[in-house]
Write a protein that holds these residues in place. Structure first.
Motif, PDB file in Angstrom:
ATOM      1  N   GLY A  76       0.797  -1.220   0.000  1.00  0.00           N
ATOM      2  CA  GLY A  76       0.000   0.000   0.000  1.00  0.00           C
ATOM      3  C   GLY A  76       0.824   1.263   0.000  1.00  0.00           C
ATOM      4  O   GLY A  76       0.472   2.252  -0.646  1.00  0.00           O
ATOM      5  N   GLY A  77       1.931   1.246   0.721  1.00  0.00           N
ATOM      6  CA  GLY A  77       2.755   2.440   0.814  1.00  0.00           C
ATOM      7  C   GLY A  77       3.904   2.506  -0.160  1.00  0.00           C
ATOM      8  O   GLY A  77       4.530   3.564  -0.303  1.00  0.00           O
ATOM      9  N   ASN A  78       4.183   1.401  -0.855  1.00  0.00           N
ATOM     10  CA  ASN A  78       5.367   1.364  -1.716  1.00  0.00           C
ATOM     11  C   ASN A  78       5.080   1.147  -3.193  1.00  0.00           C
ATOM     12  O   ASN A  78       5.962   1.364  -4.023  1.00  0.00           O
ATOM     13  CB  ASN A  78       6.319   0.258  -1.232  1.00  0.00           C
ATOM     14  CG  ASN A  78       7.027   0.629   0.057  1.00  0.00           C
ATOM     15  OD1 ASN A  78       7.950   1.422   0.070  1.00  0.00           O
ATOM     16  ND2 ASN A  78       6.567   0.050   1.159  1.00  0.00           N
ATOM     17  N   LEU A  79       3.864   0.696  -3.540  1.00  0.00           N
ATOM     18  CA  LEU A  79       3.557   0.421  -4.940  1.00  0.00           C
ATOM     19  C   LEU A  79       3.069   1.696  -5.624  1.00  0.00           C
ATOM     20  O   LEU A  79       1.973   2.191  -5.320  1.00  0.00           O
ATOM     21  CB  LEU A  79       2.493  -0.666  -5.039  1.00  0.00           C
ATOM     22  CG  LEU A  79       2.126  -1.112  -6.464  1.00  0.00           C
ATOM     23  CD1 LEU A  79       3.337  -1.727  -7.164  1.00  0.00           C
ATOM     24  CD2 LEU A  79       0.967  -2.100  -6.422  1.00  0.00           C
ATOM     25  N   PRO A  80       3.852   2.251  -6.549  1.00  0.00           N
ATOM     26  CA  PRO A  80       3.445   3.502  -7.207  1.00  0.00           C
ATOM     27  C   PRO A  80       2.394   3.244  -8.281  1.00  0.00           C
ATOM     28  O   PRO A  80       2.440   2.245  -8.991  1.00  0.00           O
ATOM     29  CB  PRO A  80       4.757   4.008  -7.813  1.00  0.00           C
ATOM     30  CG  PRO A  80       5.563   2.772  -8.060  1.00  0.00           C
ATOM     31  CD  PRO A  80       5.190   1.805  -6.967  1.00  0.00           C
ATOM     32  N   LEU A  81       1.443   4.172  -8.391  1.00  0.00           N
ATOM     33  CA  LEU A  81       0.391   4.089  -9.391  1.00  0.00           C
ATOM     34  C   LEU A  81       0.183   5.464 -10.010  1.00  0.00           C
ATOM     35  O   LEU A  81       0.651   6.476  -9.494  1.00  0.00           O
ATOM     36  CB  LEU A  81      -0.926   3.603  -8.763  1.00  0.00           C
ATOM     37  CG  LEU A  81      -0.955   2.207  -8.138  1.00  0.00           C
ATOM     38  CD1 LEU A  81      -2.291   1.992  -7.430  1.00  0.00           C
ATOM     39  CD2 LEU A  81      -0.749   1.132  -9.193  1.00  0.00           C
ATOM     40  N   ARG A  82      -0.550   5.496 -11.112  1.00  0.00           N
ATOM     41  CA  ARG A  82      -0.935   6.753 -11.732  1.00  0.00           C
ATOM     42  C   ARG A  82      -2.392   7.028 -11.396  1.00  0.00           C
ATOM     43  O   ARG A  82      -3.265   6.194 -11.653  1.00  0.00           O
ATOM     44  CB  ARG A  82      -0.752   6.661 -13.257  1.00  0.00           C
ATOM     45  CG  ARG A  82      -0.998   7.969 -13.997  1.00  0.00           C
ATOM     46  CD  ARG A  82       0.097   8.968 -13.751  1.00  0.00           C
ATOM     47  NE  ARG A  82       1.371   8.512 -14.288  1.00  0.00           N
ATOM     48  CZ  ARG A  82       2.509   9.180 -14.144  1.00  0.00           C
ATOM     49  NH1 ARG A  82       2.536  10.301 -13.457  1.00  0.00           N
ATOM     50  NH2 ARG A  82       3.626   8.709 -14.646  1.00  0.00           N
ATOM     51  N   GLY A  83      -2.667   8.159 -10.766  1.00  0.00           N
ATOM     52  CA  GLY A  83      -4.013   8.513 -10.388  1.00  0.00           C
ATOM     53  C   GLY A  83      -4.878   8.861 -11.585  1.00  0.00           C
ATOM     54  O   GLY A  83      -4.377   9.039 -12.707  1.00  0.00           O
ATOM     55  N   PRO A  84      -6.205   8.975 -11.382  1.00  0.00           N
ATOM     56  CA  PRO A  84      -7.119   9.269 -12.489  1.00  0.00           C
ATOM     57  C   PRO A  84      -6.848  10.611 -13.156  1.00  0.00           C
ATOM     58  O   PRO A  84      -7.172  10.806 -14.325  1.00  0.00           O
ATOM     59  CB  PRO A  84      -8.510   9.244 -11.829  1.00  0.00           C
ATOM     60  CG  PRO A  84      -8.248   9.419 -10.371  1.00  0.00           C
ATOM     61  CD  PRO A  84      -6.917   8.802 -10.108  1.00  0.00           C
ATOM     62  N   GLY A  85      -6.245  11.538 -12.411  1.00  0.00           N
ATOM     63  CA  GLY A  85      -5.900  12.837 -12.993  1.00  0.00           C
ATOM     64  C   GLY A  85      -4.483  12.898 -13.513  1.00  0.00           C
ATOM     65  O   GLY A  85      -3.983  13.974 -13.858  1.00  0.00           O
ATOM     66  N   GLY A  86      -3.807  11.740 -13.562  1.00  0.00           N
ATOM     67  CA  GLY A  86      -2.435  11.691 -14.050  1.00  0.00           C
ATOM     68  C   GLY A  86      -1.392  11.926 -12.976  1.00  0.00           C
ATOM     69  O   GLY A  86      -0.194  11.914 -13.260  1.00  0.00           O
ATOM     70  N   GLU A  87      -1.838  12.126 -11.726  1.00  0.00           N
ATOM     71  CA  GLU A  87      -0.910  12.379 -10.641  1.00  0.00           C
ATOM     72  C   GLU A  87      -0.287  11.076 -10.139  1.00  0.00           C
ATOM     73  O   GLU A  87      -0.850   9.997 -10.318  1.00  0.00           O
ATOM     74  CB  GLU A  87      -1.615  13.102  -9.495  1.00  0.00           C
ATOM     75  CG  GLU A  87      -2.606  12.257  -8.680  1.00  0.00           C
ATOM     76  CD  GLU A  87      -3.970  12.099  -9.332  1.00  0.00           C
ATOM     77  OE1 GLU A  87      -4.893  11.619  -8.653  1.00  0.00           O
ATOM     78  OE2 GLU A  87      -4.112  12.440 -10.518  1.00  0.00           O
ATOM     79  N   ASP A  88       0.873  11.183  -9.500  1.00  0.00           N
ATOM     80  CA  ASP A  88       1.539  10.028  -8.908  1.00  0.00           C
ATOM     81  C   ASP A  88       0.919   9.734  -7.545  1.00  0.00           C
ATOM     82  O   ASP A  88       0.840  10.626  -6.684  1.00  0.00           O
ATOM     83  CB  ASP A  88       3.037  10.288  -8.754  1.00  0.00           C
ATOM     84  CG  ASP A  88       3.753  10.369 -10.101  1.00  0.00           C
ATOM     85  OD1 ASP A  88       3.304   9.696 -11.039  1.00  0.00           O
ATOM     86  OD2 ASP A  88       4.744  11.125 -10.205  1.00  0.00           O
ATOM     87  N   ILE A  89       0.467   8.513  -7.356  1.00  0.00           N
ATOM     88  CA  ILE A  89      -0.086   8.100  -6.071  1.00  0.00           C
ATOM     89  C   ILE A  89       0.522   6.751  -5.695  1.00  0.00           C
ATOM     90  O   ILE A  89       1.249   6.146  -6.483  1.00  0.00           O
ATOM     91  CB  ILE A  89      -1.630   7.979  -6.115  1.00  0.00           C
ATOM     92  CG1 ILE A  89      -2.053   6.885  -7.113  1.00  0.00           C
ATOM     93  CG2 ILE A  89      -2.278   9.310  -6.449  1.00  0.00           C
ATOM     94  CD1 ILE A  89      -3.544   6.557  -7.065  1.00  0.00           C
ATOM     95  N   VAL A  90       0.226   6.297  -4.476  1.00  0.00           N
ATOM     96  CA  VAL A  90       0.572   4.936  -4.072  1.00  0.00           C
ATOM     97  C   VAL A  90      -0.718   4.145  -3.929  1.00  0.00           C
ATOM     98  O   VAL A  90      -1.827   4.708  -3.936  1.00  0.00           O
ATOM     99  CB  VAL A  90       1.371   4.914  -2.752  1.00  0.00           C
ATOM    100  CG1 VAL A  90       2.756   5.504  -2.951  1.00  0.00           C
ATOM    101  CG2 VAL A  90       0.619   5.634  -1.630  1.00  0.00           C
ATOM    102  N   LEU A  91      -0.586   2.839  -3.802  1.00  0.00           N
ATOM    103  CA  LEU A  91      -1.747   1.951  -3.753  1.00  0.00           C
ATOM    104  C   LEU A  91      -2.727   2.349  -2.658  1.00  0.00           C
ATOM    105  O   LEU A  91      -3.938   2.216  -2.825  1.00  0.00           O
ATOM    106  CB  LEU A  91      -1.273   0.506  -3.564  1.00  0.00           C
ATOM    107  CG  LEU A  91      -2.339  -0.584  -3.535  1.00  0.00           C
ATOM    108  CD1 LEU A  91      -3.192  -0.570  -4.801  1.00  0.00           C
ATOM    109  CD2 LEU A  91      -1.685  -1.951  -3.342  1.00  0.00           C
ATOM    110  N   TYR A  92      -2.224   2.839  -1.520  1.00  0.00           N
ATOM    111  CA  TYR A  92      -3.093   3.232  -0.422  1.00  0.00           C
ATOM    112  C   TYR A  92      -4.120   4.280  -0.845  1.00  0.00           C
ATOM    113  O   TYR A  92      -5.212   4.349  -0.288  1.00  0.00           O
ATOM    114  CB  TYR A  92      -2.264   3.788   0.741  1.00  0.00           C
ATOM    115  CG  TYR A  92      -2.034   2.797   1.851  1.00  0.00           C
ATOM    116  CD1 TYR A  92      -3.080   2.022   2.347  1.00  0.00           C
ATOM    117  CD2 TYR A  92      -0.780   2.630   2.420  1.00  0.00           C
ATOM    118  CE1 TYR A  92      -2.880   1.110   3.359  1.00  0.00           C
ATOM    119  CE2 TYR A  92      -0.569   1.716   3.431  1.00  0.00           C
ATOM    120  CZ  TYR A  92      -1.621   0.965   3.899  1.00  0.00           C
ATOM    121  OH  TYR A  92      -1.431   0.054   4.908  1.00  0.00           O
ATOM    122  N   SER A  93      -3.781   5.121  -1.818  1.00  0.00           N
ATOM    123  CA  SER A  93      -4.666   6.214  -2.228  1.00  0.00           C
ATOM    124  C   SER A  93      -5.639   5.808  -3.327  1.00  0.00           C
ATOM    125  O   SER A  93      -6.422   6.645  -3.795  1.00  0.00           O
ATOM    126  CB  SER A  93      -3.821   7.403  -2.707  1.00  0.00           C
ATOM    127  OG  SER A  93      -2.953   7.849  -1.680  1.00  0.00           O
TER     128      SER A  93
END
Length: 211
Positions: A76-93
Motif C-alpha cells: 500500500g505504501g510502496n507500490l506507485p500508481l498513476r491517479g485518475p488525474g495523471g498524478e503520482d499516487i501509491v496503492l493506499y490512495s
C-alpha cells in the motif's frame, strides 16, 4: 521462537522475506515513513510469536491473515500508481470504487483497515479463550469485548500514524476525514471479526483455537 519457526516454516520464511525486501526498498527510496512502519511490523510480529507461545496457540488461518495484512500494508505504501488525474499516487490512495477523478466509495486504505482489525479482533478472541469458562465461550458478550479491543488497537494504529505526521516531513497519512474513515473501517472489521469468532466458538470449530 524456535517452536514457532518449526510449526510454521513457510509462513515464517514468507513473512521474513517480504519484510526484508520492503525494508530495503523503503531505505533505498528514502521512504522514512515506511522505514518506521517496517519497525512497527517487526515488533508486531514479535508480539504475535510471544502471544502464541505464552498465552494461546493462534490458529494457522489467523496467522496467515496477519502475514497477508503485513504484505498488503507494505504494498500500500510502496507500490506507485498513476491517479485518475495523471498524478503520482501509491496503492493506499487508490479508490477501488471510484465516483469521480477525486473521490469514490471505497479506498484500498479503508478496505485494508477493515481486514487488519478484523484479524486483530480474531487474535483478541483467541487470547481471551483461556480466561473463559467453557460455557462462557459460546456467549456473545466476550466477543463484544473483543470487538472493542480490536477497535482500541485500531485507535492505537491512528496514534502511530499521528506520530509519523508529527515526526516526519512528508507522509501519506491524510487528514481528519481520512482518520475518521479509518476508524469506521476499523469498527466494521472488528465487528465482523468478533461475529466470525463467536460463530466458530459456538460450533466448537478447530478454526477457533489451536491445540
Amino acid at each position: 521462537m524456535v517452536r514457532f519457526l518449526r510449526d510454521h516454516p513457510i509462513l515464517s520464511a514468507f513473512s521474513a522475506l517480504y519484510i526484508a525486501v520492503f525494508a530495503a526498498l523503503s531505505i533505498v527510496k528514502g521512504n522514512a515513513e515506511f522505514v518506521m512502519y517496517t519497525v512497527v511490523v517487526v515488533l508486531a510480529a514479535a508480539l504475535v510469536v510471544f502471544l502464541d507461545r505464552k498465552v494461546a496457540r493462534i490458529p494457522t488461518w489467523i496467522l496467515w491473515c496477519l502475514s497477508a495484512w503485513g504484505i498488503l500494508h507494505m504494498l500500500g505504501g510502496n507500490l506507485p500508481l498513476r491517479g485518475p488525474g495523471g498524478e503520482d499516487i501509491v496503492l493506499y490512495s487508490l479508490w477501488l470504487i471510484p465516483f469521480n477523478a477525486e473521490s469514490g466509495y471505497l479506498k484500498y486504505d479503508q478496505l485494508l483497515h477493515a481486514f487488519g482489525f478484523f484479524t486483530s479482533t480474531c487474535v483478541c478472541a483467541v487470547m481471551l479463550t483461556p480466561m473463559l469458562r467453557e460455557e462462557r465461550r459460546r456467549s456473545a458478550w466476550p466477543f463484544v469485548l473483543c470487538a472493542l479491543a480490536g477497535m482500541g488497537l485500531g485507535a492505537l494504529n491512528e496514534v502511530v500514524e499521528f506520530a509519523a505526521v508529527l515526526s516526519l516531513p512528508d507522509t501519506n497519512v491524510g487528514g481528519y476525514i481520512n482518520t475518521g474513515w479509518d476508524l469506521v473501517s476499523n469498527a466494521v472489521g472488528a465487528a465482523i471479526g468478533a461475529a466470525v469468532m463467536w460463530w466458530l466458538a459456538r460450533r466448537g470449530s478447530p478454526g477457533y483455537a489451536r491445540a
